[in-house]
Design a protein around this motif. Structure first.
Motif, mmCIF file in Angstrom:
data_model
loop_
_atom_site.group_PDB
_atom_site.id
_atom_site.type_symbol
_atom_site.label_atom_id
_atom_site.label_comp_id
_atom_site.label_asym_id
_atom_site.label_seq_id
_atom_site.Cartn_x
_atom_site.Cartn_y
_atom_site.Cartn_z
ATOM 1 N N HIS A 187 0.818 -1.208 0.000
ATOM 2 C CA HIS A 187 0.000 0.000 0.000
ATOM 3 C C HIS A 187 0.859 1.268 0.000
ATOM 4 O O HIS A 187 0.485 2.276 -0.607
ATOM 5 N N GLN A 190 1.938 1.735 -3.513
ATOM 6 C CA GLN A 190 0.812 2.285 -4.265
ATOM 7 C C GLN A 190 0.666 3.789 -4.030
ATOM 8 O O GLN A 190 0.348 4.548 -4.948
ATOM 9 N N LYS A 191 0.933 4.243 -2.787
ATOM 10 C CA LYS A 191 0.808 5.670 -2.460
ATOM 11 C C LYS A 191 2.034 6.477 -2.892
ATOM 12 O O LYS A 191 1.998 7.711 -2.833
#
Length: 319
Positions: A187, A190-191
């Protein structure tokens, strides 16, 4: 003994038709070292098919100390076949080279059979320019952007950690490790918080399929069934960076041979069930059964290989 909240009982029918063998044990407990997730889900799939081994199978999560709590519990368990360890092979082959004080060694267990394997995948996200599409491109980008050359994994001292360390060492750049717990690294990739992650395929497959992450290379000996278009590390020029996580069953040392063979037979039968095959596919792992002597030889060779890798990275064993 009370079963933890993460446990689930898989009870077979109490009636055994005439002519069928009586189960080996009444209640068998399968211990896993993680919070509920892939390991216990895979264990449940297999346990649900082993009614001839035990009348009731209980899959019990024993998280703690990076999985060592469960391993230690099985080491000291009864040798009557009622307590079984289900664990990634690294608990036995890698941990002795990572921890200075470990209360168990490979010889404390009888390797019964592997049931599944999973390769890992190196993914990148928006921190890395979109024209970086191959592992070679990424290595070149890391060399040109040393402050941003970061990779996340599921923790310090994992095989994922060492694969990244070896990639940086072999490709000639400083690859900065950022440890997380579980799949949280994906995550942050992804950020755009970190550049990349090395994680099990199942942890990132959904994000790759959705286009949120780009998969550059997998760590298996062949292309993954789940990422068939993604080359392996070997195809990308790094054959030494092979890392497959095998999940397998173990019994305490000195368990009688007939019990070991009975459990092995139950596992092999379970792996032929359509329910297990489809369930493993949903978990993004491949059924991979290696039993008895071949499993023991795999453990010996993997232990030697990880010893060499850990030493090559300069990693200092921790308590």
């Amino acid at each position: 003994m009370a079963v933890s909240a993460g446990s689930a009982a898989i009870a077979a029918a109490g009636f055994v038709p005439q002519g069928l063998a009586q189960p080996r044990v009444k209640v068998a407990r399968i211990l896993t070292g993680y919070m509920p997730g892939l390991p216990d889900a895979a264990a449940r799939l297999v346990a649900g098919q082993m009614r001839e081994y035990a009348s009731s199978m209980v899959v019990e999560t024993r998280p703690g100390a990076s999985g060592r709590v469960a391993v230690e519990a099985v080491k000291y368990a009864s040798v009557d076949g009622s307590v079984i360890l289900f664990a990634p092979l690294g608990f036995i082959t890698l941990f002795p080279h990572v921890y200075k004080t470990l209360s168990y060694q490979p010889q404390d267990f009888i390797p019964v059979s592997t049931v599944a394997s999973s390769a890992n995948v190196l993914t990148v996200g928006p921190k890395v320019p979109g024209d970086v599409r191959t592992l070679g491109d990424f290595v070149a980008w890391c060399r040109a952007n040393p402050r941003d050359a970061t990779y996340g994994t599921a923790g310090v001292g994992t095989s994922l950690h060492f694969i990244g360390a070896m990639l940086g060492r072999m490709a000639g750049f400083e690859f900065v490790h950022v440890p997380y717990q579980g799949r949280a690294a994906a995550h942050d990739v992804q950020k755009g918080t970190i550049a990349s992650a090395i994680l099990p395929i199942g942890s990132t497959l959904g994000l790759v399929e959705a286009g949120a992450l780009r998969a550059l290379a997998t760590t298996g000996p062949h292309r993954s069934l789940f990422l068939a278009d993604v080359p392996t590390m070997a195809e990308a020029g790094y054959p030494e960076l092979q890392d497959v996580t095998w999940f397998g069953f173990f019994l305490p040392a000195k368990t009688p041979t007939d019990i070991v063979e009975s459990l092995d037979g139950g596992i092999q039968e379970a792996l032929r069930a359509d329910e297990v095959k489809s369930g493993m596919a949903k978990l993004s792992v491949e059924i991979d059964a290696i039993s008895k002597g071949d499993f023991a030889r795999l453990i010996a060779s993997e232990s030697d290989r990880w010893k060499t890798i850990v030493q090559a990275t300069g990693f200092v064993p921790t308590d």
